[in-house]
Design an enzyme around this catalytic site. Sequence first.
Site, short mmCIF file in Angstrom:
data_model
loop_
_atom_site.label_atom_id
_atom_site.label_comp_id
_atom_site.label_asym_id
_atom_site.label_seq_id
_atom_site.Cartn_x
_atom_site.Cartn_y
_atom_site.Cartn_z
N SER A 1 4.97 6.78 -5.34
CA SER A 1 5.74 5.60 -5.72
C SER A 1 6.03 5.58 -7.21
CB SER A 1 4.98 4.33 -5.36
OG SER A 1 3.85 4.18 -6.20
N ASP B 1 8.86 7.22 -3.39
CA ASP B 1 8.88 5.91 -2.73
C ASP B 1 9.17 4.79 -3.73
OD1 ASP B 1 8.44 4.11 -0.56
OD2 ASP B 1 6.40 3.75 -1.26
N HIS B 2 10.04 3.88 -3.33
CA HIS B 2 10.31 2.65 -4.10
C HIS B 2 10.65 2.91 -5.56
CE1 HIS B 2 9.94 -0.80 -1.51
NE2 HIS B 2 8.91 -0.23 -0.91
N ASP C 1 15.30 2.01 -4.40
CA ASP C 1 15.09 0.62 -4.03
C ASP C 1 15.92 -0.29 -4.94
OD1 ASP C 1 14.23 -1.88 -3.37
OD2 ASP C 1 12.11 -1.54 -3.79
N HIS D 1 4.06 -5.84 1.87
CA HIS D 1 3.29 -4.83 1.14
C HIS D 1 1.89 -5.35 0.80
CE1 HIS D 1 7.43 -3.38 0.06
NE2 HIS D 1 6.85 -2.26 0.41
N HIS E 1 8.18 -0.46 6.05
CA HIS E 1 7.30 -0.58 4.89
C HIS E 1 6.26 -1.66 5.18
CE1 HIS E 1 9.78 1.47 1.56
NE2 HIS E 1 10.26 1.86 2.72
N ASN F 1 5.45 3.83 6.89
CA ASN F 1 4.82 3.95 5.58
C ASN F 1 3.46 3.25 5.56
OD1 ASN F 1 7.34 4.99 4.96
ND2 ASN F 1 7.62 3.75 3.13
N THR G 1 -1.95 0.83 1.55
CA THR G 1 -3.15 0.01 1.33
C THR G 1 -4.24 0.32 2.35
OG1 THR G 1 -1.80 -1.75 0.38
CG2 THR G 1 -3.99 -2.36 1.16
#
Length: 284
Positions: free
Chosen positions: A50, A83-84, A105, A177, A205, A227, A230
């Site tokens: 990310s 990512d992102h 993003d 998220h 996500h 995805n 965490t």
Amino acid sequence: MTLVATRELVERAAARGEGQGAFNVVHVETAEGLVAGAEAAGVPLILQISENCVKYHGGLEPIGVATLAIARAASVPVAVHLDHAELEELALAAVDLGFGSVMYDGAHLPYEQNVAATARVAQYAHERGAFVEAELGEVGGKDGAHAPGVRTDPGEARAFVEATGVDALAVAVGSSHAMTERSAALDLELITRLKSAVGKPLVLHGSSGVSDDLLVAAIKAGMTKINVSTHVNGFFTRGVRQYLDANPEVVDSRKYIQAGRDALVMESARMLTLFAKVHFAKVT
């Protein structure tokens, strides 16, 4: 059985009606543990880096080059994805470094600006053979920036994909998220409508907050790329904590970091297998 193109893995999963796991890298040991899990399961994996991870490491190249090297050494197909990325220049740099895909993003931008920026990234990436993911409809929970309850509109999603030329679309269907409890409620009917409208692989996500049963249902409804960050990070952290609790005198950081890395292996293998079993269940 090494570094492969993200397009190959995502399009294969979409064609087979199964889920493709995409797990986030935090540091080298995360990548090593996740790949070991994929090898244990005998299932392909997408490793994701990310923009926040890039900032943590002080730049894209240190963690990017290391992750690409780990992917090349794998005994199962592994792709590497950015990512992102909210910075266009970061997305372009990842393509230049050899990443198989990037997620630009622009969901924080007004719609027309999102379209224009995403189209620029897509053109650059496609000219160099890379796969592009974008986001439409805010996924909640990240730094308070996304309003709760937002959902992606199927008609707008179709228009966005047509205008930008992206290869996959991350959509807002109820996940958030950084959830530490797996209590999210997904709108499965909306996933089916989005799949029909967009005609491209859909990306979920915030999957860490979704139960196993609901993840399987989401894949059956039309999700492809799943995805996870965490959830697996929690296994790493608990592995470190348990080792230090049992060995308070240790000073060699490799010992407790190894415990965290080892804790990732079985859970990543389990989740990758869970996603792939959706397909296997269909053909038996």
